[in-house]
Design an enzyme around this catalytic site. Structure first.
Site, PDB file in Angstrom:
ATOM      1  N   GLY A  54       1.039  -1.104   0.141  1.00 23.07           N
ATOM      2  CA  GLY A  54       0.075  -0.078   0.068  1.00 23.07           C
ATOM      3  C   GLY A  54       0.855   1.160   0.081  1.00 23.07           C
ATOM      4  N   ALA A  55       0.619   2.105  -0.901  1.00 24.71           N
ATOM      5  CA  ALA A  55       1.543   3.288  -1.055  1.00 24.71           C
ATOM      6  C   ALA A  55       1.792   3.931   0.105  1.00 24.71           C
ATOM      7  CB  ALA A  55       0.872   4.292  -2.221  1.00 24.71           C
ATOM      8  N   ARG A  90      10.401  -1.330  -4.886  1.00 24.51           N
ATOM      9  CA  ARG A  90       9.129  -1.060  -5.454  1.00 24.51           C
ATOM     10  C   ARG A  90       8.941   0.166  -6.283  1.00 24.51           C
ATOM     11  NH1 ARG A  90       3.636  -3.304  -3.145  1.00 24.51           N
ATOM     12  NH2 ARG A  90       3.407  -3.465  -5.343  1.00 24.51           N
ATOM     13  N   GLN A 203      -5.570  -8.605  -2.774  1.00 26.45           N
ATOM     14  CA  GLN A 203      -5.665  -7.809  -1.622  1.00 26.45           C
ATOM     15  C   GLN A 203      -7.228  -7.421  -1.206  1.00 26.45           C
ATOM     16  OE1 GLN A 203      -3.917  -7.393  -4.323  1.00 26.45           O
ATOM     17  NE2 GLN A 203      -1.830  -6.355  -3.941  1.00 26.45           N
ATOM     18  N   ASP A 244      -1.551   4.761  -6.133  1.00 29.09           N
ATOM     19  CA  ASP A 244      -0.365   4.596  -6.015  1.00 29.09           C
ATOM     20  C   ASP A 244       0.674   5.878  -6.651  1.00 29.09           C
ATOM     21  OD1 ASP A 244      -1.457   1.491  -6.112  1.00 29.09           O
ATOM     22  OD2 ASP A 244       0.452   1.590  -5.006  1.00 29.09           O
ATOM     23  N   ASN A 254      -3.112   2.753 -10.190  1.00 30.33           N
ATOM     24  CA  ASN A 254      -3.620   1.971  -9.067  1.00 30.33           C
ATOM     25  C   ASN A 254      -3.405   0.690  -9.653  1.00 30.33           C
ATOM     26  OD1 ASN A 254      -4.374   1.850  -6.449  1.00 30.33           O
ATOM     27  ND2 ASN A 254      -6.467   1.273  -7.100  1.00 30.33           N
ATOM     28  N   LYS A 255      -3.865  -0.120  -8.721  1.00 28.75           N
ATOM     29  CA  LYS A 255      -3.936  -1.558  -8.954  1.00 28.75           C
ATOM     30  C   LYS A 255      -4.356  -2.227 -10.169  1.00 28.75           C
ATOM     31  CE  LYS A 255      -2.130  -4.050  -6.440  1.00 28.75           C
ATOM     32  NZ  LYS A 255      -0.665  -4.302  -7.090  1.00 28.75           N
TER      33      LYS A 255
END
Ligand code: MRU
Length: 371
Positions: A54-55, A90, A203, A244, A254-255
């Site tokens: 998670g950012a 990351r 998630q 993110d 995002n994801k």
């Protein structure tokens, strides 16, 4: 938020003052375990292996990683080495670079003897700032949910769809996308959340459903491909996701799968909101599709899934034929034109360059000064 009746955050400093505690998110929802980070390498490993993720939480953990590095060796050489190691963990969430730059700006001018204390201090501030920001995001987002609730018949639920986990586990506390949800629930608004499972790492199914369930928020886990169908049948009032990285022109990374939900929302006239703390805005990039590096992760995340066996063991099983090639892109970019609004600690903004620059003029000014 609370776990088993006890207030908890996703990251904390242990009583010895030099060990960092985190929740092992790879074990949830079937086991609740914590991990102690005693070195910068431990922090880097925890980020890389997604013990924490998670950012905003990645940013806070990296800041504490710098403090752990300074505890071991506060020389210029180790300062550089810690930054280089942590930044490489990351690539997509910009909060990682933001937090490392914040700590670096404090530590670089200091004498080595002063660096450790300053690093612990700045890491703690970054954590506290994240909590305050998320509370504020919650208050702004709550107004959006309350407005929809006001237009419904008495007792009719507001249905919110979310993707991945932008909950308290992904931040230091409260979450970004979940902050308005928790506040709406606590205010007694009738809400229900559709939770995308979020393959490949699930998630949503593992973490968001766990969080919402513990807080008593009504929710339903859905397969990733279900959102479009629900929207066509007017079963979703609004979408709220985390991010993110948001670019200067309002593109949202995002994801993986977020973009498809935004397309479906656009086609069905469903409002699509993105909740973010301002450190997630990267004013150095404009075109998210062209400029944001998209993390590609291990094929094993695609080829296998983990779960609980009937006799209570957590096991990982193969679901793809051995030898089939797989691709595992972790994020995608939703262009600003598909976003209804960006919920930050300073309000709800249009996803445009002008609106973001007006909301955060000091960030734009700092960037210009550095050029
Ligand atoms: O790969 P992850 O689990 O770190 O990805 C997390 C997300 O994409 C979240 O939606 C994002 O970081 C926002 S968290 C408040």
């Amino acid at each position: 938020m609370k776990v088993g009746g006890k207030a908890m955050r996703s990251i904390w400093v242990e009583s010895d003052g030099v060990t960092v505690g985190v929740i092992d998110q790879t074990r949830l929802p079937h086991a609740f375990e914590t991990v102690k980070l005693v070195s910068m390498d431990d922090a880097a490993h925890a980020i890389r292996s997604m013990i924490l993720r998670g950012a905003p939480l990645i940013g806070a953990a990296a800041a504490y990683g710098m403090a752990l590095a300074m505890h071991a060796d506060a020389t210029d050489r180790n300062l550089k080495n810690a930054y280089a190691t942590l930044i490489a963990t990351r690539p997509t969430a910009i909060n990682l670079k933001w937090a490392l730059d914040e700590v670096m700006a404090v530590l670089r001018p200091l004498a080595p003897s002063q660096r450790e204390a300053a690093a612990w201090r700045r890491a703690a501030e970054i954590s506290e700032e994240d909590v305050a920001i998320n509370k504020s995001i919650g208050a702004h987002g709550l107004k959006l949910i309350a407005a929809i609730a006001a237009g419904k018949k008495r007792g009719e639920r507001v249905n919110i769809l979310t993707h991945c986990n932008a909950g308290w586990l992904a931040t230091v506390d409260f979450g970004t996308a979940t902050a308005p949800i928790y506040l709406a629930h606590d205010a007694g608004l009738p809400i229900h959340v559709f939770v995308d499972e979020t393959r490949p790492r699930n998630q949503g199914a593992s973490l968001t459903a766990w969080e919402l369930g513990r807080h008593g928020v009504a929710h339903t886990v859905i397969a990733d491909n279900t959102g479009g169908h629900l929207m066509q049948h007017k079963m979703v009032d609004l979408v709220i996701v985390g991010t993110d990285r948001v670019t200067a022109q309002g593109d949202v990374c995002n994801k993986i799968g977020t973009y498809l939900k935004a397309l479906a929302a656009h086609d069905n006239g469903v409002p699509f909101y993105v909740a973010l703390p301002s450190p997630t805005i990267d004013f150095t990039v404009s075109d998210g599709v062209a400029e944001i590096p998209i993390e590609e992760r291990d094929a094993a995340e695609m080829t296998s899934v983990s779960g609980l066996t009937a006799d209570g063991r957590i096991e990982t099983v193969l679901i793809v034929p051995e030898g089939s090639p797989v691709a595992n892109y972790a994020f995608d970019v939703t262009p600003a034109r598909l976003v209804t609004g960006l919920i930050t600690e300073r309000g709800v903004h249009a996803p445009t360059r002008a609106a973001l620059a007006a909301a955060f003029p000091e960030r734009v000014a700092a960037l210009r000064a550095a050029e």
